[in-house]
Design a protein around this motif. Structure first.
Motif, PDB file in Angstrom:
ATOM      1  N   ALA A   1      -6.894 -16.894  14.700  1.00  0.00           N
ATOM      2  CA  ALA A   1      -5.509 -17.124  14.278  1.00  0.00           C
ATOM      3  C   ALA A   1      -5.334 -16.872  12.791  1.00  0.00           C
ATOM      4  N   LEU A   2      -6.391 -17.091  12.027  1.00  0.00           N
ATOM      5  CA  LEU A   2      -6.318 -16.868  10.580  1.00  0.00           C
ATOM      6  C   LEU A   2      -6.215 -15.377  10.245  1.00  0.00           C
ATOM      7  N   ALA A   3      -6.521 -14.519  11.221  1.00  0.00           N
ATOM      8  CA  ALA A   3      -6.489 -13.073  10.958  1.00  0.00           C
ATOM      9  C   ALA A   3      -5.082 -12.591  10.619  1.00  0.00           C
ATOM     10  N   VAL A   4      -4.053 -13.188  11.230  1.00  0.00           N
ATOM     11  CA  VAL A   4      -2.678 -12.716  10.992  1.00  0.00           C
ATOM     12  C   VAL A   4      -2.240 -12.972   9.550  1.00  0.00           C
ATOM     13  N   PRO A   5      -2.311 -14.238   9.041  1.00  0.00           N
ATOM     14  CA  PRO A   5      -1.930 -14.428   7.639  1.00  0.00           C
ATOM     15  C   PRO A   5      -2.840 -13.684   6.676  1.00  0.00           C
ATOM     16  N   ALA A   6      -4.104 -13.494   7.024  1.00  0.00           N
ATOM     17  CA  ALA A   6      -5.010 -12.747   6.144  1.00  0.00           C
ATOM     18  C   ALA A   6      -4.584 -11.285   6.063  1.00  0.00           C
ATOM     19  N   THR A   7      -4.180 -10.723   7.199  1.00  0.00           N
ATOM     20  CA  THR A   7      -3.706  -9.337   7.197  1.00  0.00           C
ATOM     21  C   THR A   7      -2.462  -9.177   6.334  1.00  0.00           C
ATOM     22  N   LEU A   8      -1.528 -10.117   6.474  1.00  0.00           N
ATOM     23  CA  LEU A   8      -0.305 -10.041   5.672  1.00  0.00           C
ATOM     24  C   LEU A   8      -0.605 -10.220   4.183  1.00  0.00           C
ATOM     25  N   SER A   9      -1.523 -11.146   3.861  1.00  0.00           N
ATOM     26  CA  SER A   9      -1.827 -11.394   2.441  1.00  0.00           C
ATOM     27  C   SER A   9      -2.536 -10.219   1.791  1.00  0.00           C
ATOM     28  N   TYR A  10      -3.130  -9.357   2.615  1.00  0.00           N
ATOM     29  CA  TYR A  10      -3.827  -8.205   2.052  1.00  0.00           C
ATOM     30  C   TYR A  10      -2.972  -6.936   2.103  1.00  0.00           C
ATOM     31  N   LEU A  11      -2.284  -6.722   3.235  1.00  0.00           N
ATOM     32  CA  LEU A  11      -1.552  -5.475   3.410  1.00  0.00           C
ATOM     33  C   LEU A  11      -0.263  -5.447   2.598  1.00  0.00           C
ATOM     34  N   MET A  12       0.497  -6.548   2.598  1.00  0.00           N
ATOM     35  CA  MET A  12       1.781  -6.539   1.924  1.00  0.00           C
ATOM     36  C   MET A  12       1.667  -6.267   0.423  1.00  0.00           C
ATOM     37  N   PRO A  13       0.720  -6.890  -0.300  1.00  0.00           N
ATOM     38  CA  PRO A  13       0.603  -6.550  -1.729  1.00  0.00           C
ATOM     39  C   PRO A  13       0.229  -5.092  -1.966  1.00  0.00           C
ATOM     40  N   LEU A  14      -0.585  -4.534  -1.070  1.00  0.00           N
ATOM     41  CA  LEU A  14      -0.944  -3.127  -1.235  1.00  0.00           C
ATOM     42  C   LEU A  14       0.279  -2.230  -1.052  1.00  0.00           C
ATOM     43  N   LEU A  15       1.101  -2.565  -0.075  1.00  0.00           N
ATOM     44  CA  LEU A  15       2.318  -1.774   0.118  1.00  0.00           C
ATOM     45  C   LEU A  15       3.259  -1.944  -1.061  1.00  0.00           C
ATOM     46  N   ALA A  16       3.300  -3.176  -1.614  1.00  0.00           N
ATOM     47  CA  ALA A  16       4.149  -3.406  -2.785  1.00  0.00           C
ATOM     48  C   ALA A  16       3.657  -2.642  -3.994  1.00  0.00           C
ATOM     49  N   ALA A  17       2.341  -2.388  -4.041  1.00  0.00           N
ATOM     50  CA  ALA A  17       1.769  -1.646  -5.166  1.00  0.00           C
ATOM     51  C   ALA A  17       1.780  -0.144  -4.920  1.00  0.00           C
ATOM     52  N   ASP A  18       2.515   0.301  -3.887  1.00  0.00           N
ATOM     53  CA  ASP A  18       2.631   1.719  -3.553  1.00  0.00           C
ATOM     54  C   ASP A  18       1.276   2.375  -3.302  1.00  0.00           C
ATOM     55  N   SER A  19       0.406   1.679  -2.555  1.00  0.00           N
ATOM     56  CA  SER A  19      -0.910   2.251  -2.260  1.00  0.00           C
ATOM     57  C   SER A  19      -0.831   3.302  -1.166  1.00  0.00           C
ATOM     58  N   GLY A  20       0.285   3.334  -0.427  1.00  0.00           N
ATOM     59  CA  GLY A  20       0.464   4.376   0.564  1.00  0.00           C
ATOM     60  C   GLY A  20      -0.463   4.226   1.750  1.00  0.00           C
ATOM     61  N   PRO A  21      -0.861   5.348   2.355  1.00  0.00           N
ATOM     62  CA  PRO A  21      -1.743   5.281   3.539  1.00  0.00           C
ATOM     63  C   PRO A  21      -3.058   4.560   3.269  1.00  0.00           C
ATOM     64  N   ALA A  22      -3.517   4.587   2.006  1.00  0.00           N
ATOM     65  CA  ALA A  22      -4.773   3.910   1.687  1.00  0.00           C
ATOM     66  C   ALA A  22      -4.693   2.426   2.005  1.00  0.00           C
ATOM     67  N   ALA A  23      -3.496   1.843   1.880  1.00  0.00           N
ATOM     68  CA  ALA A  23      -3.341   0.420   2.174  1.00  0.00           C
ATOM     69  C   ALA A  23      -3.640   0.152   3.643  1.00  0.00           C
ATOM     70  N   VAL A  24      -3.104   1.027   4.517  1.00  0.00           N
ATOM     71  CA  VAL A  24      -3.332   0.841   5.946  1.00  0.00           C
ATOM     72  C   VAL A  24      -4.790   1.073   6.296  1.00  0.00           C
TER      73      VAL A  24
ATOM     74  N   LEU B   1      -5.304 -17.721   0.455  1.00  0.00           N
ATOM     75  CA  LEU B   1      -4.642 -16.473   0.847  1.00  0.00           C
ATOM     76  C   LEU B   1      -3.551 -16.074  -0.134  1.00  0.00           C
ATOM     77  N   VAL B   2      -2.878 -17.076  -0.708  1.00  0.00           N
ATOM     78  CA  VAL B   2      -1.857 -16.753  -1.712  1.00  0.00           C
ATOM     79  C   VAL B   2      -2.508 -16.103  -2.932  1.00  0.00           C
ATOM     80  N   ILE B   3      -3.589 -16.702  -3.419  1.00  0.00           N
ATOM     81  CA  ILE B   3      -4.294 -16.121  -4.569  1.00  0.00           C
ATOM     82  C   ILE B   3      -4.886 -14.768  -4.198  1.00  0.00           C
ATOM     83  N   GLN B   4      -5.358 -14.659  -2.957  1.00  0.00           N
ATOM     84  CA  GLN B   4      -5.891 -13.383  -2.486  1.00  0.00           C
ATOM     85  C   GLN B   4      -4.814 -12.300  -2.541  1.00  0.00           C
ATOM     86  N   ALA B   5      -3.608 -12.606  -2.091  1.00  0.00           N
ATOM     87  CA  ALA B   5      -2.523 -11.625  -2.146  1.00  0.00           C
ATOM     88  C   ALA B   5      -2.195 -11.245  -3.579  1.00  0.00           C
TER      89      ALA B   5
END
Length: 402
Positions: A128-151, A89-93
């Motif tokens: 239970a793995l869904a929560v860290p997977a969501t964070l590992s995917y959504l947070m980098p997108l928000l950090a990359a300024d993907s905007g609504p597309a990230a959500v 998940l870290v590498i995925q993020a």
């Protein structure tokens, strides 16, 4: 041959297999990212720093692949390979942030991660793995300024990969249960074969000897000896019948979920004495003449015979059968003065195929059937370590029979 052995190590159950499958996924991800970095697939929109990041990601994947392949996971514990989800998940993020929301670049590997988790984890762990997977995917997108597309991409991707993992997990659990049923069926078939090979041969030999002796005599055989030979044949024939009844009982427990009993009040001492006479072993009987219990006579004889035969075979004299009232129950104790049951075997003592010990003729059904018969009467069987031998206690209700 070596390639076939490596390929075979990727399939099956256990921590080593799970870790090697994860190693394969890491190696696949690292190789593809390395190809992207080398060929400059993203050269039109990226920079040299992008290529360096991709090379670093590829290196991290390949290092994790090597660790997953070579670490001694079996010695680290059955659940140890699941820690490989953390670096995944870290590498995925990291990769998601690098690809800046390009779902085709990271989504497939997230899907593979959940498929792998579904193969080796229960459904609740996959969810239970869904929560860290969501964070590992959504947070980098928000950090990359993907905007609504990230959500939007998160809403589309995460439920899909979690659903895949849950479906794979349920199907894998179903397959494991089916395999366990097949394993137990094969073990049952082997037990039947072993029983027929060992437990039937000895009484059949005695029956044949008795019949041949009677046949070959020309009339000079005294009536007492003739009756003794016939008694031997009848006793051994009864032993074979009891064995067949025991095997049928085991099958009825599996197919019907219970046993039908012809319960009536019977004198306990008389029943015990008949079993002792039939067994022909050195057994002392200490049961009151007036003690009665509600039981199926044949089934109770089978319970007592199983326990007494084990005491005579594995214990040491004196073997004593005693009984006492305790509240609303009658306790029947079968005690010997042998070595007792080793502590490491006590947990499986009453399990099917569990109490074979070192006896090659035992298939481990006797004590299991004994407990099932006692429970069918509304009682139970328990083992007590007396310090000087073994003591099995049959607990029977003393009230009126149903």
């Amino acid at each position: 041959m070596r390639a076939r052995s490596l390929w075979g190590s990727l399939w099956g159950e256990g921590p080593e297999v799970a870790a090697r499958q994860a190693a394969l996924l890491y190696a696949l991800a690292g190789t593809l990212v390395l190809v992207l970095a080398v060929t400059g697939l993203f050269a039109r929109t990226g920079t040299s720093s992008r290529a360096t990041t991709l090379l670093t990601i590829a290196a991290a994947d390949l290092v994790c692949a090597a660790l997953a392949w070579f670490l001694p996971w079996a010695r680290l514990g059955p659940r140890s390979p699941y820690v490989l989800c953390v670096p995944a998940l870290v590498i995925q993020a990291w990769a998601t942030w690098t690809f800046a929301g390009f779902v085709a670049g990271t989504g497939p590997f997230l899907m593979l991660l959940f498929a792998w988790a579904g193969l080796h984890l229960p459904v609740r762990a996959v969810l239970a793995l869904a929560v860290p997977a969501t964070l590992s995917y959504l947070m980098p997108l928000l950090a990359a300024d993907s905007g609504p597309a990230a959500v939007y991409s998160t809403v589309l991707l995460i439920p899909a990969v979690v659903a895949v993992g849950a479906i794979v997990s349920r199907q894998a659990a179903h397959q494991r249960r089916a395999n366990e049923r097949l394993r137990r069926a094969e073990q049952w078939r082997a037990a039947l074969t072993s029983t027929l090979a060992h437990d039937v041969r000895s009484p059949l030999t005695s029956v044949r000897f008795a019949l041949e002796s009677v046949r070959d005599e020309t009339g000079d055989l005294p009536p007492e000896e003739r009756r003794a030979l016939v008694a031997v044949a009848l006793r051994q024939a009864a032993r074979i019948r009891r064995l067949a009844d025991g095997l049928l009982d085991a099958d009825r427990v599996d197919s019907e979920g219970g046993l039908r009993l012809d319960v009536r009040r019977i004198p306990l001492r008389e029943t015990v004495q008949e079993v002792v006479d039939d067994l022909g072993g050195p057994v002392e009987v200490d049961v009151g003449e007036d003690l009665t219990v509600p039981a199926d006579p044949q089934r109770l004889e089978q319970v007592l015979l199983n326990l007494l035969a084990n005491a005579v075979r594995h214990g040491a004299p004196p073997v004593v059968v005693s009984a006492e009232r305790a509240g609303g129950t009658v306790l029947v104790h079968v005690r010997d003065h042998g070595p007792g049951v080793p502590p490491q075997r006590r947990d499986a003592l009453f399990s099917r195929f569990g109490a074979t010990g070192d006896d090659p003729q035992s298939v481990g059904l006797g004590l299991w059937i004994t407990r099932e018969l006692a429970r069918a009467h509304g009682g139970d069987v328990r083992y007590t370590d007396t310090g000087e031998g073994a003591c099995f206690t049959v607990v029977l209700p003393s009230g009126d029979p149903p």
